[in-house]
Motif scaffolding. Structure first.
Motif, PDB file in Angstrom:
ATOM      1  N   THR A  59      -0.150  -7.766 -11.661  1.00 16.01           N
ATOM      2  CA  THR A  59      -1.206  -8.046 -12.635  1.00 16.01           C
ATOM      3  C   THR A  59      -2.582  -8.186 -11.988  1.00 16.01           C
ATOM      4  O   THR A  59      -3.609  -8.093 -12.674  1.00 16.01           O
ATOM      5  CB  THR A  59      -0.900  -9.345 -13.411  1.00 16.01           C
ATOM      6  N   VAL A  60      -2.627  -8.422 -10.671  1.00 16.63           N
ATOM      7  CA  VAL A  60      -3.911  -8.518  -9.972  1.00 16.63           C
ATOM      8  C   VAL A  60      -4.006  -7.439  -8.892  1.00 16.63           C
ATOM      9  O   VAL A  60      -4.686  -7.608  -7.870  1.00 16.63           O
ATOM     10  CB  VAL A  60      -4.126  -9.920  -9.361  1.00 16.63           C
ATOM     11  N   GLY A  61      -3.315  -6.335  -9.125  1.00 15.80           N
ATOM     12  CA  GLY A  61      -3.401  -5.213  -8.209  1.00 15.80           C
ATOM     13  C   GLY A  61      -2.542  -5.338  -6.974  1.00 15.80           C
ATOM     14  O   GLY A  61      -2.752  -4.613  -5.987  1.00 15.80           O
ATOM     15  N   GLY A  62      -1.560  -6.209  -7.006  1.00 15.98           N
ATOM     16  CA  GLY A  62      -0.709  -6.417  -5.841  1.00 15.98           C
ATOM     17  C   GLY A  62       0.541  -5.572  -5.864  1.00 15.98           C
ATOM     18  O   GLY A  62       0.805  -4.825  -6.816  1.00 15.98           O
ATOM     19  N   GLY A  63       1.322  -5.696  -4.795  1.00 19.61           N
ATOM     20  CA  GLY A  63       2.556  -4.927  -4.679  1.00 19.61           C
ATOM     21  C   GLY A  63       3.735  -5.565  -5.363  1.00 19.61           C
ATOM     22  O   GLY A  63       4.840  -5.021  -5.351  1.00 19.61           O
ATOM     23  N   ASP A  64       3.526  -6.754  -5.942  1.00 20.87           N
ATOM     24  CA  ASP A  64       4.537  -7.454  -6.741  1.00 20.87           C
ATOM     25  C   ASP A  64       5.722  -7.961  -5.928  1.00 20.87           C
ATOM     26  O   ASP A  64       6.796  -8.177  -6.468  1.00 20.87           O
ATOM     27  CB  ASP A  64       5.036  -6.555  -7.885  1.00 20.87           C
ATOM     28  N   GLY A 113      -7.196 -10.236  -2.909  1.00 21.01           N
ATOM     29  CA  GLY A 113      -6.202  -9.287  -2.434  1.00 21.01           C
ATOM     30  C   GLY A 113      -6.821  -8.059  -1.797  1.00 21.01           C
ATOM     31  O   GLY A 113      -6.245  -7.459  -0.888  1.00 21.01           O
ATOM     32  N   ALA A 114      -8.018  -7.693  -2.266  1.00 28.96           N
ATOM     33  CA  ALA A 114      -8.730  -6.556  -1.682  1.00 28.96           C
ATOM     34  C   ALA A 114      -9.491  -6.946  -0.432  1.00 28.96           C
ATOM     35  O   ALA A 114     -10.031  -6.074   0.277  1.00 28.96           O
ATOM     36  CB  ALA A 114      -9.699  -5.977  -2.713  1.00 28.96           C
ATOM     37  N   GLY A 115      -9.553  -8.237  -0.149  1.00 31.11           N
ATOM     38  CA  GLY A 115     -10.242  -8.706   1.048  1.00 31.11           C
ATOM     39  C   GLY A 115     -11.740  -8.826   0.908  1.00 31.11           C
ATOM     40  O   GLY A 115     -12.448  -9.052   1.892  1.00 31.11           O
ATOM     41  N   THR A 116     -12.252  -8.703  -0.326  1.00 31.62           N
ATOM     42  CA  THR A 116     -13.708  -8.759  -0.529  1.00 31.62           C
ATOM     43  C   THR A 116     -14.224 -10.182  -0.681  1.00 31.62           C
ATOM     44  O   THR A 116     -15.422 -10.420  -0.530  1.00 31.62           O
ATOM     45  CB  THR A 116     -14.122  -7.929  -1.758  1.00 31.62           C
ATOM     46  N   VAL A 117     -13.339 -11.135  -1.025  1.00 31.71           N
ATOM     47  CA  VAL A 117     -13.716 -12.547  -1.064  1.00 31.71           C
ATOM     48  C   VAL A 117     -12.608 -13.357  -0.409  1.00 31.71           C
ATOM     49  O   VAL A 117     -11.471 -12.897  -0.261  1.00 31.71           O
ATOM     50  CB  VAL A 117     -13.944 -13.072  -2.508  1.00 31.71           C
ATOM     51  N   VAL A 118     -12.960 -14.578  -0.028  1.00 36.47           N
ATOM     52  CA  VAL A 118     -11.994 -15.529   0.518  1.00 36.47           C
ATOM     53  C   VAL A 118     -11.883 -16.700  -0.451  1.00 36.47           C
ATOM     54  O   VAL A 118     -12.892 -17.207  -0.951  1.00 36.47           O
ATOM     55  CB  VAL A 118     -12.436 -16.043   1.906  1.00 36.47           C
TER      56      VAL A 118
END
Length: 367
Positions: A59-64, A113-118
């Motif tokens: 649901t948040v673009g992850g691999g589940d 998850g995309a690494g753009t924020v912490v």
């Protein structure tokens, strides 16, 4: 239960090991051996290879994938004493928002998850050893929420876009999302044993977003603490496994009186005890991760894993230093990094005694 790793665990563990093996060298660790450790190059590489998002919900673009896979990643990061906030930004921060947050809060999880924020979480308070009942308080004002209180050892608060903050509302715990850049938030760097980037964060009538509902706060906080404690134990497992490899190699190579020191009975016994400790921690971490992954009651297993991480961690870390002798306390030697990392994981979010108390409370009142 089956202790065989899933295919995803194996693949993600190998991928993480490959990335850290290329980027986390002894020279890099020495370079980062200062206050506020953060390995930008490694963090970006983990994002680019998909490691960060892999174990997040679809649901948040992850691999589940889930807890077992996250534990495999944390174990490999522990082996390299990597200076990245995977536990706090991905497992705890993004994981909690993906599961309990609204649409706008889930967007923060996707960016993490995309690494753009912490992201991070503020779970510890000075003089308060009951993380399920924080001293920080929240009150409603003009339709919103305001937080007041002080948290300590907040990981990477200096670069976090949002902080998850547990607080009490009329005697019950709730979880809030806070922008650390707000003028009412004051962060002060703290020096911890392994130079991790940790901060004391003071909130004074700080605006905050409620995560889900007040009524669900205790359940959310329990979820967060369980993942945080297990994550620290999984990192400690990797750190101690590598530490045991280092000290075993040294005992085979270092000679005294014409013999390898590993052949001396006292040294051999300490190494044997360290091996047993590491295997005990491995079983405890696997048990806790499996129970969480199967949505089974896991409180006792998680406290047991964190207890082993602290208790066994203390013994193995000191065996590492003692067998190495003088070089074991040389800050230019790699052993120093594993000793300080093990001590950090030992005390983070409660030492062994705290988790024995938590385990005892659950056994006394399993309901």
């Amino acid at each position: 239960m089956d202790f065989t790793q899933t295919e995803a665990q194996t693949d993600l563990g190998h991928l993480t090991a490959e990335v850290t093996g290329k980027l986390v060298t002894a020279d890099r660790l020495r370079e980062l051996d200062r206050a506020g450790r953060f390995d930008d190059a490694l963090w970006h590489a983990l994002a680019e290879t998909g490691v960060l998002a892999a174990a997040l919900p679809a649901t948040v673009g992850g691999g589940d994938f889930g807890v077992l896979e996250q534990s495999a990643i944390l174990r490999e990061l522990g082996k390299s004493v990597a200076a990245v906030p995977y536990l706090w930004s991905i497992v705890v921060g993004a994981g909690a928002l993906a599961r309990f947050g609204d649409e706008s809060q889930r967007a923060w999880a996707e960016q993490a998850g995309a690494g753009t924020v912490v992201l991070t979480a503020a779970l510890a308070e000075e003089y308060n050893w009951e993380p399920t009942r924080p001293a920080t308080v929240a009150r409603q004002s003009d339709g919103g929420w305001l937080l007041t209180g002080t948290k300590i050892t907040v990981p990477h608060a200096d670069r976090a876009a949002r902080i998850l903050v547990p607080a009490m509302v009329s005697g019950v715990p709730a979880v809030f999302l806070v922008d650390p850049a707000h003028s009412t938030v004051r962060s002060t760097a703290q020096q911890v044993v392994d130079w991790s980037a940790e901060f004391a964060v003071e909130f004074t009538d700080t605006p905050a977003e409620l995560v889900a509902t007040v009524e669900s706060g205790a359940r959310i906080l329990d979820w967060i603490l369980g993942r945080a404690w297990l994550g620290l134990a999984a990192q400690q497992l990797g750190t101690l496994e590598k530490a045991l490899d280092l000290v075993a190699d040294y005992a085979r190579e270092r000679e005294q009186f014409g013999k390898a020191i590993g052949s001396f009975q006292a040294v051999a016994q300490r190494l044997a005890d360290a091996y047993i400790d590491v295997q005990g921690l491995r079983l405890a971490v696997t048990q806790a991760a499996w129970r969480l992954s199967e949505d089974l009651p896991a409180g006792e297993a998680v406290h047991t894993a964190k207890f082993w991480a602290a208790d066994a961690g203390h013994r193995v870390a000191h065996t590492l230093v003692h067998v190495h002798g003088g070089v074991g306390i040389d800050r230019d030697h790699i052993v120093h990094n594993y000793f300080t990392a093990a001590k950090h994981h030992e005390f983070a979010l409660g030492p062994a005694t705290d988790h024995l108390r938590g385990l005892g409370a659950l056994l006394a009142d399993p309901a």
